[in-house]
Design a protein around this motif. Structure first.
Motif, short mmCIF file in Angstrom:
data_model
loop_
_atom_site.label_atom_id
_atom_site.label_comp_id
_atom_site.label_asym_id
_atom_site.label_seq_id
_atom_site.Cartn_x
_atom_site.Cartn_y
_atom_site.Cartn_z
N GLU A 2 0.95 -1.13 -0.07
CA GLU A 2 0.11 -0.31 -0.02
C GLU A 2 0.52 1.11 0.14
OE1 GLU A 2 -2.88 -0.23 3.22
OE2 GLU A 2 -3.33 -2.14 2.88
N PRO A 3 0.53 2.71 -0.22
CA PRO A 3 1.45 3.92 -0.46
C PRO A 3 0.93 4.53 1.16
CG PRO A 3 -0.25 3.78 -2.06
CD PRO A 3 -0.67 2.52 -1.59
N ALA A 4 2.41 4.77 1.17
CA ALA A 4 2.38 4.92 2.65
C ALA A 4 2.46 6.41 2.74
CB ALA A 4 3.59 4.70 3.02
N ASN A 5 1.44 6.23 4.11
CA ASN A 5 1.15 8.32 3.86
C ASN A 5 2.10 8.62 5.42
OD1 ASN A 5 -0.03 10.02 6.50
ND2 ASN A 5 -2.01 9.32 5.71
N THR A 6 3.12 9.05 5.00
CA THR A 6 4.22 8.96 5.78
C THR A 6 3.54 10.91 7.19
OG1 THR A 6 4.70 11.71 4.77
CG2 THR A 6 5.33 9.54 4.10
N GLU A 7 2.17 10.99 7.14
CA GLU A 7 1.77 12.12 8.19
C GLU A 7 1.08 12.16 9.23
OE1 GLU A 7 2.58 15.76 7.28
OE2 GLU A 7 4.17 15.15 5.89
N PHE A 8 -0.22 10.55 8.70
CA PHE A 8 -1.12 10.32 10.13
C PHE A 8 -0.62 8.82 9.95
CE2 PHE A 8 -2.68 14.69 8.65
CZ PHE A 8 -2.07 14.86 9.98
N GLU A 9 -1.92 7.93 11.04
CA GLU A 9 -1.89 6.49 11.20
C GLU A 9 -3.03 6.74 11.04
OE1 GLU A 9 -2.11 2.51 13.43
OE2 GLU A 9 -0.80 4.68 14.12
#
Length: 185
Positions: A2-9
């Motif tokens: 999955e594309p990673a969200n680097t701002e929020f979980e």
């Protein structure tokens, strides 16, 4: 992967809250017809109405407000007038166009038959692809999701959607986003 969200979980949609005209009719439809368990009910303070939650699988919920003084729906503004394959998809800015519920790809035809047997007006199975009109009459390698559309008693457009491939494996993002200046209205 999955594309990673680097701002929020972020873990998915907790719930989507819609507005209904008749909570009993809504419970009958979502629990009785679609089989979603009613998991929480709230009476709002000061007579403002009710807020009910249905389990729609995967740890997600679909919620409804009932307000005693809610304005009537305006088809073509608050929601599309009819099913997408019948030529209508438009709804107003800030409106909720439709709710898509994830289903297993191998059961999409079976689920369409079940909804028809329950008396619902259900569209044909759509094979969404990257062709000029975005749908194909048959299944092929370019189809990324298959779906059927139908409406609830308040005219809310619902979709049973089944992913047919992992979108992270190919470059599925290839269009420039439009701006307010691109609008024709």
């Amino acid at each position: 992967m999955e594309p990673a969200n680097t701002e929020f979980e972020l873990r998915g949609v907790n719930h989507l809250a819609l507005v209904c005209s008749d909570m009993k009719q809504t419970v009958d439809f979502y629990s009785g017809v679609l089989g979603m368990p009613l998991v929480k009910t709230i009476e709002l303070p000061m007579g403002w109405g009710q807020h009910f939650f249905f389990d729609c699988g995967g740890g997600n919920a679909l919620a409804f407000f009932w307000f005693p003084d809610a304005p009537e729906a305006v088809p073509g503004v608050s929601a599309p007038r009819t099913l997408p394959e019948r030529g209508e998809l438009l709804s107003a800015i800030g409106s909720m166009n439709h709710v898509a519920i994830d289903v297993p790809p191998e059961r999409i035809e079976e689920y369409r038959d079940k909804l028809l047997a329950k008396g619902l007006d259900v569209g044909v199975v759509l094979n969404h692809d990257d062709s000029e009109f975005g749908v194909s009459p048959e299944m092929h390698d370019g189809v990324f999701v298959r779906s059927i559309y139908f409406k609830d008693p308040d005219g809310i457009l619902l979709e049973f959607a089944a992913w047919t491939r992992d979108l992270s494996e190919t470059s599925a993002v290839r269009h420039e986003p439009k701006t307010a200046a691109d609008r024709t209205v």
